[in-house]
Design a protein around this motif. Structure first.
Motif, PDB file in Angstrom:
ATOM      1  N   ARG A 123      -2.326  -2.261  -3.762  1.00  0.00           N
ATOM      2  CA  ARG A 123      -0.962  -1.786  -3.539  1.00  0.00           C
ATOM      3  C   ARG A 123      -0.816  -1.195  -2.134  1.00  0.00           C
ATOM      4  O   ARG A 123       0.185  -1.438  -1.445  1.00  0.00           O
ATOM      5  N   MET A 124      -1.808  -0.432  -1.689  1.00  0.00           N
ATOM      6  CA  MET A 124      -1.745   0.166  -0.351  1.00  0.00           C
ATOM      7  C   MET A 124      -1.812  -0.911   0.728  1.00  0.00           C
ATOM      8  O   MET A 124      -1.174  -0.799   1.779  1.00  0.00           O
ATOM      9  N   ARG A 125      -2.572  -1.980   0.475  1.00  0.00           N
ATOM     10  CA  ARG A 125      -2.633  -3.080   1.443  1.00  0.00           C
ATOM     11  C   ARG A 125      -1.274  -3.778   1.558  1.00  0.00           C
ATOM     12  O   ARG A 125      -0.903  -4.243   2.638  1.00  0.00           O
ATOM     13  N   SER A 126      -0.544  -3.830   0.454  1.00  0.00           N
ATOM     14  CA  SER A 126       0.795  -4.426   0.510  1.00  0.00           C
ATOM     15  C   SER A 126       1.751  -3.554   1.324  1.00  0.00           C
ATOM     16  O   SER A 126       2.808  -4.015   1.754  1.00  0.00           O
ATOM     17  N   LEU A 127       1.349  -2.296   1.544  1.00  0.00           N
ATOM     18  CA  LEU A 127       2.142  -1.367   2.363  1.00  0.00           C
ATOM     19  C   LEU A 127       1.544  -1.215   3.757  1.00  0.00           C
ATOM     20  O   LEU A 127       1.785  -0.221   4.447  1.00  0.00           O
ATOM     21  N   ASP A 128       0.708  -2.205   4.143  1.00  0.00           N
ATOM     22  CA  ASP A 128       0.118  -2.273   5.485  1.00  0.00           C
ATOM     23  C   ASP A 128      -0.965  -1.229   5.748  1.00  0.00           C
ATOM     24  O   ASP A 128      -1.242  -0.894   6.906  1.00  0.00           O
ATOM     25  N   LYS A 129      -1.593  -0.725   4.696  1.00  0.00           N
ATOM     26  CA  LYS A 129      -2.763   0.131   4.859  1.00  0.00           C
ATOM     27  C   LYS A 129      -4.004  -0.746   4.746  1.00  0.00           C
ATOM     28  O   LYS A 129      -4.104  -1.560   3.835  1.00  0.00           O
ATOM     29  N   ASP A 130      -4.945  -0.567   5.668  1.00  0.00           N
ATOM     30  CA  ASP A 130      -6.087  -1.479   5.755  1.00  0.00           C
ATOM     31  C   ASP A 130      -7.278  -0.993   4.924  1.00  0.00           C
ATOM     32  O   ASP A 130      -8.419  -0.996   5.384  1.00  0.00           O
ATOM     33  N   TYR A 131      -7.020  -0.574   3.675  1.00  0.00           N
ATOM     34  CA  TYR A 131      -8.090  -0.094   2.822  1.00  0.00           C
ATOM     35  C   TYR A 131      -8.791  -1.261   2.113  1.00  0.00           C
ATOM     36  O   TYR A 131      -8.213  -2.333   1.927  1.00  0.00           O
ATOM     37  N   THR A 132     -10.020  -1.010   1.714  1.00  0.00           N
ATOM     38  CA  THR A 132     -10.797  -2.022   1.011  1.00  0.00           C
ATOM     39  C   THR A 132     -11.694  -1.342  -0.013  1.00  0.00           C
ATOM     40  O   THR A 132     -11.898  -0.117   0.037  1.00  0.00           O
ATOM     41  N   PHE A 133     -12.245  -2.123  -0.939  1.00  0.00           N
ATOM     42  CA  PHE A 133     -12.898  -1.596  -2.135  1.00  0.00           C
ATOM     43  C   PHE A 133     -14.292  -2.190  -2.307  1.00  0.00           C
ATOM     44  O   PHE A 133     -14.471  -3.399  -2.165  1.00  0.00           O
ATOM     45  N   TYR A 134     -15.264  -1.327  -2.630  1.00  0.00           N
ATOM     46  CA  TYR A 134     -16.615  -1.783  -2.962  1.00  0.00           C
ATOM     47  C   TYR A 134     -16.979  -1.169  -4.315  1.00  0.00           C
ATOM     48  O   TYR A 134     -16.882   0.044  -4.499  1.00  0.00           O
ATOM     49  N   PRO A 135     -17.383  -1.969  -5.314  1.00  0.00           N
ATOM     50  CA  PRO A 135     -17.522  -1.473  -6.691  1.00  0.00           C
ATOM     51  C   PRO A 135     -18.553  -0.368  -6.861  1.00  0.00           C
ATOM     52  O   PRO A 135     -19.616  -0.384  -6.244  1.00  0.00           O
ATOM     53  N   TYR A 136     -18.192   0.568  -7.734  1.00  0.00           N
ATOM     54  CA  TYR A 136     -19.058   1.707  -8.039  1.00  0.00           C
ATOM     55  C   TYR A 136     -19.578   1.660  -9.475  1.00  0.00           C
ATOM     56  O   TYR A 136     -20.744   1.939  -9.740  1.00  0.00           O
TER      57      TYR A 136
END
Length: 321
Positions: free
Chosen positions: A90-103
């Motif tokens: 959702r944040m990426r759709s708002l132009d935030k360049d966050y990414t996820f690595y599984p925990y």
């Protein structure tokens, strides 16, 4: 005299090299809940002298709640938090360049009393269900999807939903003010140790929806550009988190070292928490898991009417690191 200058120059060069090497360590500021399972690992890492390595220096900043962590990441107060990939997309759709690595693969569970008449989902008809995490709780939405698939949409609609914080909801079922509880895995494990029954886990809900692959629900979240600029340090940190999780699951002394954080009142609680924690180890993370996540996304998008996912039709590119 010339030899003295050469020696002095050599000493200065060596000192400068040492200072330069020390300054090359990347500072990783991670926001973590004081009593969350992430803090279990970070404490174990500290005990194993993994807080500072040749590649990084870790600074742990305690967060009051998950929302505080998200605010801290967005404001630049921390470099990394633990959150879910739905939020990242959702944040990426708002132009935030966050990414996820599984925990972790561990999910919540649907809990009932040992003597409860609720033996299957249809028995929830006209019952009171306590739900941790609020109206947009992912397990709740997926439970709704499963019941719709099984032709029990009317049963789900008949359920009286009670929302609140997990500890308070545990008290609600203990005092028989609700008939069932959908809560986070570690609260479910504590309830199970007290004699309550696990009617269905979050993973079993996914299996009922035809999703056979484990989908990590939470993971480390950070800015992609920051990650690219600090790739060596980040990879070293992520490798150490996997190592310490394995250590906690295989070495009793390591688990004993974090017992004060676990706050297990009995040996059975301690055993169940360790078992469920270790069952959550992410052993595979690739195309199959990410395709399964795409299916989960579609269920959550539809049943939340875009309130959870945002309006994006699919998981945003770059969501997964």
């Amino acid at each position: 005299m010339l030899n003295k200058y050469k020696k002095l120059l050599l000493i200065c060069t060596l000192l400068f090299s040492q200072f330069s090497f020390a300054s090359e360590k990347t500072l990783i500021r991670i926001g973590a809940l004081a009593f969350g399972t992430v803090n279990w690992e970070l404490t174990a890492m500290q005990q194993a002298e993994m807080i500072e390595t040749e590649h990084y220096r870790l600074q742990v900043i305690k967060m009051a709640n998950p929302q505080a962590g998200k605010i801290a990441l967005q404001s630049g107060a921390v470099d990394m938090i633990v959150a879910d990939w739905i939020w990242v997309s959702r944040m990426r759709s708002l132009d935030k360049d966050y990414t996820f690595y599984p925990y972790s693969n561990t999910t919540g569970a649907l809990v009932v009393a040992d003597n409860s008449p609720i033996k299957e989902l249809k028995d929830l008809n006209n019952k009171r269900l306590a739900i941790a995490g609020g109206e947009l709780d992912k397990n709740s939405l997926l439970l709704q999807a499963l019941m719709q698939k099984q032709g029990q949409a009317e049963v789900f609609a008949s359920i009286e939903k009670v929302y609140g914080a997990p500890p308070l909801l545990s008290q609600q079922i203990q005092h028989q003010r609700v008939d069932a509880l959908l809560t986070y895995w570690h609260y479910a494990a504590r309830m199970q140790a007290e004699g309550y029954q696990i009617l269905m886990t979050g993973n079993e809900i996914l299996q009922g929806l035809g999703i056979e692959v484990s989908v990590p629900s939470i993971g480390y979240v950070f800015d992609r550009s920051w990650a690219n600029n600090n790739k060596v340090a980040l990879q070293a940190f992520l490798a150490n988190t996997k190592q310490i999780k394995h250590t906690l699951c295989t070495e009793d002394s390591a688990w004993q070292g974090i017992k004060p954080l676990i706050r297990a009142k009995t040996a059975q609680v301690n055993q169940l928490l360790r078992q469920q924690y270790c069952n959550g180890q992410v052993l595979s993370w690739g195309d199959k898991e990410q395709q399964a996540a795409s299916k989960v996304y579609q269920y959550l998008k539809k049943l939340s009417s875009d309130r959870l996912t945002g309006k994006a039709e699919n998981i945003q590119a770059g969501t997964f690191w």
